[in-house]
Design a protein around this motif. Structure first.
Motif, short mmCIF file in Angstrom:
data_model
loop_
_atom_site.label_atom_id
_atom_site.label_comp_id
_atom_site.label_asym_id
_atom_site.label_seq_id
_atom_site.Cartn_x
_atom_site.Cartn_y
_atom_site.Cartn_z
N VAL A 156 0.84 -1.19 0.00
CA VAL A 156 0.00 0.00 0.00
C VAL A 156 0.88 1.24 0.00
CG1 VAL A 156 -1.88 1.21 1.16
CG2 VAL A 156 -1.72 -1.28 1.32
N MET A 157 0.59 2.17 -0.90
CA MET A 157 1.34 3.42 -1.01
C MET A 157 0.43 4.60 -0.69
SD MET A 157 3.25 2.04 -4.37
CE MET A 157 2.24 0.54 -4.35
N MET A 158 0.93 5.51 0.17
CA MET A 158 0.10 6.61 0.65
C MET A 158 0.99 7.78 1.06
SD MET A 158 1.02 4.28 2.98
CE MET A 158 1.58 4.10 4.66
N PHE A 340 5.38 -13.44 6.23
CA PHE A 340 5.98 -12.71 5.12
C PHE A 340 5.49 -11.27 5.07
CE2 PHE A 340 7.01 -12.17 0.47
CZ PHE A 340 8.37 -12.39 0.61
N ALA A 341 4.23 -11.06 5.47
CA ALA A 341 3.65 -9.72 5.43
C ALA A 341 4.09 -8.84 6.58
CB ALA A 341 2.12 -9.82 5.41
N GLU A 342 4.33 -9.43 7.75
CA GLU A 342 4.59 -8.64 8.95
C GLU A 342 6.05 -8.51 9.34
OE1 GLU A 342 1.28 -8.77 12.28
OE2 GLU A 342 2.05 -10.77 11.88
N SER A 343 6.87 -9.49 8.98
CA SER A 343 8.20 -9.59 9.57
C SER A 343 9.31 -8.94 8.76
CB SER A 343 8.55 -11.07 9.79
OG SER A 343 7.59 -11.69 10.64
N HIS A 347 3.49 -5.27 5.06
CA HIS A 347 2.70 -5.47 3.85
C HIS A 347 1.34 -6.02 4.30
CE1 HIS A 347 6.71 -5.42 1.91
NE2 HIS A 347 7.05 -6.22 2.91
N VAL A 348 0.36 -5.98 3.45
CA VAL A 348 -0.96 -6.48 3.81
C VAL A 348 -1.18 -7.85 3.18
CG1 VAL A 348 -3.45 -6.04 3.71
CG2 VAL A 348 -1.85 -4.12 3.91
N PRO A 349 -1.52 -8.86 3.97
CA PRO A 349 -1.85 -10.17 3.38
C PRO A 349 -3.08 -10.04 2.49
CG PRO A 349 -1.45 -10.37 5.75
CD PRO A 349 -1.56 -8.90 5.44
N PRO A 350 -3.05 -10.57 1.28
CA PRO A 350 -4.21 -10.46 0.38
C PRO A 350 -5.43 -11.24 0.85
CG PRO A 350 -2.19 -10.92 -0.84
CD PRO A 350 -1.88 -11.14 0.61
N ARG A 351 -5.20 -12.27 1.67
CA ARG A 351 -6.33 -13.02 2.21
C ARG A 351 -6.90 -12.26 3.41
NH1 ARG A 351 -5.21 -19.11 3.43
NH2 ARG A 351 -7.41 -18.85 4.05
N ALA A 356 -6.75 -10.13 8.99
CA ALA A 356 -7.47 -9.86 10.23
C ALA A 356 -6.70 -10.33 11.47
CB ALA A 356 -8.84 -10.53 10.20
N THR A 357 -5.78 -11.28 11.29
CA THR A 357 -5.01 -11.81 12.42
C THR A 357 -3.60 -11.24 12.50
OG1 THR A 357 -4.22 -13.72 11.14
CG2 THR A 357 -6.32 -13.97 12.31
N ALA A 358 -3.26 -10.32 11.58
CA ALA A 358 -1.91 -9.73 11.58
C ALA A 358 -1.84 -8.65 12.65
CB ALA A 358 -1.61 -9.14 10.20
N LYS A 359 -1.27 -8.98 13.80
CA LYS A 359 -1.29 -8.09 14.96
C LYS A 359 -0.56 -6.77 14.71
CE LYS A 359 -1.73 -11.76 18.42
NZ LYS A 359 -1.12 -12.38 19.62
N LYS A 360 0.54 -6.81 13.96
CA LYS A 360 1.32 -5.60 13.73
C LYS A 360 0.58 -4.60 12.84
CE LYS A 360 5.80 -7.88 14.32
NZ LYS A 360 7.10 -8.23 13.68
N LEU A 361 -0.46 -5.07 12.17
CA LEU A 361 -1.24 -4.20 11.29
C LEU A 361 -2.58 -3.84 11.90
CD1 LEU A 361 -0.67 -6.06 7.88
CD2 LEU A 361 0.70 -4.22 8.88
#
Length: 427
Positions: A156-158, A340-343, A347-351, A356-361
């Motif tokens: 995601v770019m912002m 892979f998305a958090e560490s 990044h945001v998991p596409p699923r 929803a379970t990615a704590k760092k996000l």
């Protein structure tokens, strides 16, 4: 990590390949030819290509995932090939040879690969999990109703902004392009510029302005759309940023790196979610995130969603095994997808269930970014390949710099882009 910054940010990574068989790394090689697979007892050796991610630990993660896969599937050896430098050029040239990888990732998805029969449809890989992938992830890989890739991560770019700097200047975070222009000008001093969108002064700003003014780049049926009156108006608006000299140009690193923002060189920067793990420790809570503002009041703000997609070489000798690997890693292994998305950057998991379970996000600015992507996210069209995007950006730069008649420049670029897209689509 965004596809567009690959060739700019890679130093110090292993060049070559690591072969994993029966869950063990067997050998290293500079060659891209698999070796050692038969000695392990594996019936098949997959060559899996990754671009050289800049985030620390990403390469080791890819090897761990390969090790776990071969442990579960000892008849399939996996060779991880880590490709630094201009990944896209190396990939597309290699796909025309016998050394083409069985599985490979691509940045912005290319419809042409599907239409040329170079990548296999993967509808059977998704199965019942298809409904768990976000809309963007499905739409971006769909060609004529079939799915030709599985999204690994959403990038995601912002806009990042310094809360304290804007507050001190009495500036409210902008919600329109006029507000962004005014804020950038007000925040520009003798020592600092107000906004960084890229060393060329364009970056993603041209496509963002077009989107945020209710126009598009290319229609789903392959017709150039950026020649509309609204698109022209949006491109002409970029000239105000350049005339005000409020843009940072020629920094030591480009927009994908948060150094200019962290060092206080600019109080506003277009960058990506991947940079947040570096920004947060440096600035604490003194930053916020915004979508690219609507061009006019009542318009639509935008964030760009890129990322990386796993594809299967349709002309390879190991299509069935390659599909099995992609399904195992990017559809079935939710714990590895989250890792892979958090560490390795954010990044945001596409699923959606994994996201929803990615704590760092799930808190603070990271959560806000995920919500912005869900609400305002747009991805480049599958026909937005180099010949098309380069022509568009070159014209945007001329318009922003006051070089020539904007309408004439854009009309000529529309013709050129349409010819290139027609070639892609075989028309």
């Amino acid at each position: 990590m965004s596809a567009r910054r690959v060739e700019l940010s890679r130093r110090g990574f292993l060049t070559g390949s690591l072969l994993v068989t029966a869950g063990t790394v067997l050998t290293t090689a500079c060659s891209t030819d698999p070796t050692g697979g038969s000695s392990s007892g594996a019936k098949t050796t997959l060559n899996v290509w990754y671009h050289a991610y800049g985030e620390t630990g990403a390469q080791q993660a890819a090897l761990r995932y390969a090790t776990a896969f071969t442990k579960a599937n000892p008849d399939i050896a996996v060779k991880v090939t880590w490709v630094p430098g201009d990944y896209a050029s190396k990939l597309y040239s290699t796909l025309l040879t016998d050394a083409a990888p069985d599985v490979f990732e691509i940045g912005d998805f290319s419809e042409a690969l599907a239409r040329r029969g170079q990548i296999a449809p993967l509808d059977d890989v998704y199965g019942s999990a298809k409904s768990d992938f976000n809309t963007n992830a499905i739409e971006s890989v769909t060609v004529d109703g079939k799915l030709y890739g599985v999204k690994e991560i959403d990038d995601v770019m912002m806009l990042y902004y310094r809360k304290s700097v804007l507050s001190k200047a009495g500036i409210t975070p902008p919600t329109t392009f006029d507000g962004l222009v005014d804020a950038a000008k007000a925040l520009t001093t003798k020592k600092n510029k107000g906004l960084f969108v890229g060393n060329d002064g364009i970056g993603d700003s041209a496509i963002l302005n077009v989107w945020s003014n209710g126009s598009d780049l290319v229609t789903p049926d392959g017709k150039v759309a950026f020649g509309s009156d609204r698109a022209l108006e949006a491109l002409k608006g970029l000239k105000r940023l350049h005339d005000d000299r409020s843009l940072l140009l020629g920094f030591t690193t480009d927009w994908w790196d948060p150094a200019a923002f962290i060092q206080g060189v600019v109080p506003m920067q277009w960058c990506g979610l991947w940079a947040m793990p570096a920004i947060s420790p440096a600035l604490g809570d003194d930053f916020g995130v915004l979508p690219w503002p609507a061009y006019e009041a009542g318009g639509a703000p935008v964030v760009r969603v890129g990322g990386w997609t796993s594809c299967v070489n349709a002309k390879g000798k190991n299509v069935a095994a390659a599909k099995k690997f992609v399904q195992w890693l990017w559809v079935q292994q939710s714990d590895l997808q989250k890792d892979f998305a958090e560490s390795y950057g954010f990044h945001v998991p596409p699923r959606t269930s994994v996201a929803a379970t990615a704590k760092k996000l799930s808190a603070g600015a990271a959560k806000e970014t995920v919500e912005l992507a869900e609400k305002y996210g747009k991805h480049n069209p599958g026909t937005w390949e180099t010949a098309v995007s380069s022509a568009f950006n070159a014209t945007a730069a001329k318009v922003a710099g006051g070089q020539g008649d904007p309408a004439a420049l854009l009309a000529e670029t529309v013709k050129k882009a349409q010819r290139e897209i027609d070639k892609q689509l075989g028309r």
